[in-house]
Motif scaffolding. Structure first.
Motif, short mmCIF file in Angstrom:
data_model
loop_
_atom_site.label_atom_id
_atom_site.label_comp_id
_atom_site.label_asym_id
_atom_site.label_seq_id
_atom_site.Cartn_x
_atom_site.Cartn_y
_atom_site.Cartn_z
N LEU A 279 -24.44 -72.30 17.45
CA LEU A 279 -23.38 -73.24 17.84
C LEU A 279 -23.00 -74.24 16.76
N GLY B 276 -21.37 -77.56 26.66
CA GLY B 276 -22.02 -77.13 27.90
C GLY B 276 -23.26 -76.32 27.62
N LEU B 277 -23.15 -75.36 26.72
CA LEU B 277 -24.30 -74.53 26.38
C LEU B 277 -25.40 -75.37 25.72
N GLN C 186 -18.35 -71.11 21.81
CA GLN C 186 -19.23 -70.10 22.41
C GLN C 186 -18.81 -68.70 21.98
N THR D 31 -17.77 -74.20 27.17
CA THR D 31 -17.68 -74.90 25.89
C THR D 31 -19.02 -74.95 25.17
N LEU E 62 -16.58 -76.74 31.33
CA LEU E 62 -17.72 -77.12 30.50
C LEU E 62 -18.68 -75.95 30.27
N TRP E 63 -18.79 -75.08 31.27
CA TRP E 63 -19.69 -73.94 31.11
C TRP E 63 -19.28 -73.06 29.95
#
Lengths: 291, 359, 243
Positions: free
Chosen positions: C104, B181-182, C110, B178, B175-176
């Protein structure tokens, strides 16, 4: 469907309990409205004051209702100390920080009381604990009436304080606009400390005056907190008359709900009311002090 | 192989080999520690990711346990399936609570208080509902039956718990990286800014609350299948919620490993405490300590142990990079000034007397 | 067709009318200033346009479309970027991560967002600070970051809320230059400013509001010589404001 006396009974006891809920919640509402802090130790603080009152009754036979002013002073002092020690440095921090810090305080209070007194239920029996006044087929509990009376007095006093005294005006100024208030020289932390202390004081008095007819246990804090929350959501944050209205509403919902539903489902009813208000009028039925 | 990789492999190997060397007692302690490490991570999906404090996670934990046990005892559904049903039930509960309280007009703190009220409500309801056992609680048949999630040996439970912890850790790592996540971290830091930057704050919040609830439910199932007895006061009270919270808060909610390590630390200290001191009032005193730790952390180290360390490390890196870039910029500026003079000269030389420019 | 149309918008908070029957437009390629004395309702106008507040009456149109009911994040995705008067940084995220957040919604990952963010950081002169934590920046850097983050959302119209306010006289030209360079990259700008000199040098057209009501509209020169405007400002230490 129900006999008139039953309706009257529930109406009266609902009103009495509701006023108590209101007093219990107004301190919580004030702190929330003035400093935007949710004091999780509110319920635990009230519970601790119940125990102080209990000890005073058992040791020096001080009637809890007569001792209410003393309890207020004590709770006030404790409130100032807790604010200085814990909240002052984090008053600006995010919600979760103050929430968790006050939660920590609540855990400490609850378990200190538990360690000292044990978990057994205690009770206080005064001369008026079981006194009843008959009225139209219903019975009015004298003890609850005394408690409600004190609560109303405190409400009046609080309202007067907030609207007619300098301190009160300062508190309302800070609640409205912290930066503006500081610009005109109002000492923010002192006001915060006083508001917090008053909040705890009100809760303390509520705790003290209910012990003639309530079971005393270290675990009632959560229930007090939850009910205070419901009252605040319904009445509006920081709204003193709203707290009174919200409390009475809660008391009446519980009283009449118990005619139709068993105990735990009444809780469900209250929770349902909470969700409804959150869905449709999240600022409270009567609006809050802060937008 | 870097030092870090070797360390990771060593720790994993030790963890896998552990139950073969440890006795029954130590294994039990380890299993419980692993369960709470898992649950702390599950709770952290609302706290560490969104910045939302749930004070009623016992509701999800308990719903998972009760759904599984009821499906097994009343309908013969194996817990291996029942636990996913429990996860769905809890997920829906989380979704409902989130949908009502995680809206723009609703104050941030209401989520915490409403989840708390919900758990209390469930506790009262289940205590008076005889079909689910009421105040007697529910027993799970202790006959070893792996197909029904009951094992004979501690070792099997240990491996399941270990797998759960590893699984949730890997989920965190994923998740970090994706988008969602952000987005969650942005919401945590500043909701209004996140919304203004195009993030569907409500949608992302609901995702994480539902995920958190569902994962907690799985933990509840494990508890039921391991301890073989559940009761509303055990599952829905504030106890389990606090237990989940402490690990995450102490360890560091804004890190991947924080909740797990913090929880293991708390479990270790707790176990040591229990062996050193016994007696019922010791429980109360232990909790006083937890309360104090909570207060101290909030006032002094709000990002937790690992979290504060991580934050400082990132700061140092950032400061170094900034200093380096500033030095480079200064050097370039100086070289640029000299170069500009040269370039000006070079250009001047290229202009021929007839006005044309060569080169 | 105008990019943004504010049509007879009124916003009342209980008894207090913050914005009263306000109408104005912003066309593509403009820099429009929204000025007025303190408490004039300027930020409320921004909140109404971006969806953080709902109008009591009136319509707000974006490229002809009524924005009613659209939450702020969807307005952002349509091309309405904004900054906040009091900067709202993502304290514990790095500068790069903060700007990535803005990218995003159109970058979808990301990795892709990081590419976009690095470009924006270069454009905004923030590249050396890419790995610094937002909470460690000074006020100028924070304002720059706030704009960078909004830029990363690929706005067609950028709403700048008092970007220059709170800066020292030395810092102001730096930020004015930054705004100009953003404009030159093809972003239409609507800026609220309380500090008049900045607006006067940047804006081609200015809308003046006082107590929620539009009292003047025109070029900077027209507006500063308008008696109603002068009076509105002089009513509160206007000499300082006009200086």
């Amino acid at each position: 469907m129900f006999h008139e006396s039953v309706i009257i009974q529930q109406l009266i006891s609902g009103l009495q309990v509701g006023i108590m809920y209101a007093l219990m919640a107004v301190g919580f509402s004030l702190v929330f409205g003035v400093m935007d802090i949710v004091n999780f130790a509110h319920g635990a603080g009230m519970m601790a004051m119940m125990y102080v009152s209990f000890v005073l009754f058992r040791s020096v036979s001080l009637d809890p209702i007569l001792g209410a002013p003393l309890i207020f002073a004590l709770a006030f002092a404790v409130g100032v100390v807790v604010y200085r020690l814990v909240l002052r440095s984090i008053s600006h921090a995010g919600h979760s920080t103050t929430l968790l810090a006050t939660l920590g305080v609540a855990i400490v209070i609850e378990n200190v009381v538990l360690a000292i007194f044990g978990g057994d239920l205690q009770s206080v029996v005064t001369s008026y604990t079981s006194a009843m006044i008959p009225f139209r087929g219903a019975f009015i509990s004298v003890a609850r009436s005394y408690a409600a009376g004190i609560a109303l007095l405190m409400f009046a006093g609080l309202y007067y304080f907030l609207h007619r005294t300098d301190f009160g005006r300062a508190i309302r100024a800070v609640a409205d606009d912290v930066v503006g208030a500081q610009v005109v020289g109002i000492p923010m932390h002192r006001i915060y400390a006083i508001a917090f202390a008053i909040g705890l004081g009100a809760a303390g008095v509520a705790g003290a005056v209910i012990i003639p007819f309530t079971l005393i246990s270290p675990f009632v804090g959560v229930d007090f907190l939850t009910k205070s929350f419901v009252v605040v959501v319904v009445g509006g944050v920081g709204n003193v008359p709203g707290a009174l209205a919200g409390g009475i509403l809660l008391g009446l919902v519980e009283a009449f709900g118990s005619l139709f539903l068993p105990g735990s489902l009444v809780n469900g009813l209250v929770f349902g009311v909470l969700l409804m208000v959150l869905l449709f009028r999240p600022a409270g039925l009567f609006g809050g002090a802060r937008g | 192989m870097t030092v870090k990789r070797i360390l990771v492999v060593a720790v994993l190997a030790a963890a896998v080999a552990f139950p073969h060397f440890a006795g029954y007692t130590l294994s039990s302690i380890a299993i419980t520690a692993l369960l709470w490490a898992y649950l702390a991570s599950a709770w952290n999906f609302t706290f560490g990711y969104l910045g939302r404090t749930s004070l009623g996670h016992g509701a999800f934990y308990g719903l998972g346990a009760y759904t599984t046990v009821m499906l097994a005892s009343k309908f013969g559904v194996t817990p291996w399936i029942g636990m996913w049903v429990g996860a769905v039930v809890a997920g829906l509960a989380g979704l409902l609570l989130g949908a009502v309280t995680l809206r723009y007009k609703v104050r941030g703190v209401y989520f915490a208080l409403t989840t708390m009220a919900a758990a209390e409500l469930l506790r009262a309801l289940f205590n008076s509902w005889n079909w689910v056992g009421g105040p007697m609680g529910l027993l799970v048949s202790p006959l070893p039956d792996p197909a029904n999630f009951v094992f004979a040996s501690e070792t099997s439970y240990y491996y399941v718990a270990l797998a759960m912890v590893l699984g949730v850790y890997l989920l965190n790592r994923l998740l970090w990286k994706t988008r969602i996540g952000l987005e969650a971290f942005a919401i945590r830091e500043n909701e209004d800014a996140a919304e203004a930057a195009g993030i569907n704050v409500k949608g992302v919040s609901l995702f994480f609350v539902t995920l958190s609830a569902a994962l907690s439910a799985l933990g509840g199932t494990f508890y039921a299948q391991y301890m073989l007895y559940i009761h509303p006061d055990i599952m829905f009270s504030f106890e389990p919620t606090l237990h989940m919270m402490l690990g995450s808060i102490i360890g560091g909610p804004s890190t991947q490993l924080g909740p797990i390590l913090g929880s293991l630390l708390v479990s270790g200290v707790d176990a040591a405490f229990r062996t050193l001191f016994t007696g019922s009032s010791m429980v109360a005193i232990a909790r006083v300590m937890y309360g104090l730790v909570l207060v101290v952390i909030m006032v002094r180290l709000p990002d937790g142990l690992l979290g504060t360390w991580e934050l400082n490390r990132r700061r140092r890196i950032g400061a170094q990079a900034a200093a380096k870039a500033a030095a480079q910029a200064t050097a370039r500026a100086a070289a640029g000034a000299a170069g500009a003079a040269e370039a000006a000269e070079a250009t001047a030389k290229e202009v021929r007397p007839d006005g044309t420019v060569a080169g | 067709m105008a990019l943004l149309q504010v049509e007879r918008v009124t916003k009342a908070f209980g008894g207090l009318v913050a914005v009263n029957d306000l109408s104005f437009e912003v066309h593509e390629g403009e820099i429009v200033g929204l000025i007025g004395p303190n408490g004039a309702g300027k930020t409320t106008v921004f909140n109404l346009i971006t969806g953080f507040e709902t109008p009591t009456s009136g319509t707000i149109r974006w490229q002809g479309r009524d924005l009613k009911g659209l939450p702020p994040y969807q307005r952002c995705r349509l091309g309405l970027g904004r900054t906040f008067q009091i900067t709202k940084p993502f304290a514990r995220l790095t500068v790069l991560e903060s700007v990535m957040v803005g990218a995003l919604h159109h970058a979808h990952s990301q990795a892709r967002a990081r590419e976009v963010a690095m470009e924006v950081l270069e454009q905004m002169g923030l590249a050396p600070l890419a790995h610094a934590l937002a909470q460690d920046l000074n006020i100028v850097q924070l304002k720059r970051l706030e704009v960078a983050r909004a830029l990363a959302t690929r706005p067609k119209l950028l709403l700048l809320d008092e970007v220059v306010a709170g800066l020292t006289p030395a810092e102001v030209p730096v930020v004015v230059d930054m705004i100009r360079s953003v404009y030159r990259r093809g972003v239409t700008i609507l800026m609220i400013e309380h500090v008049l000199p900045a607006v006067m040098t940047l804006a081609q057209r200015v809308v003046v509001i006082d107590h929620g009501v539009k009292i003047a509209e025109g070029t900077p020169r027209e507006v500063t010589t308008n008696p109603a405007v002068i009076e509105a400002y002089l009513g509160e230490a206007g000499a300082v404001a006009l200086g």
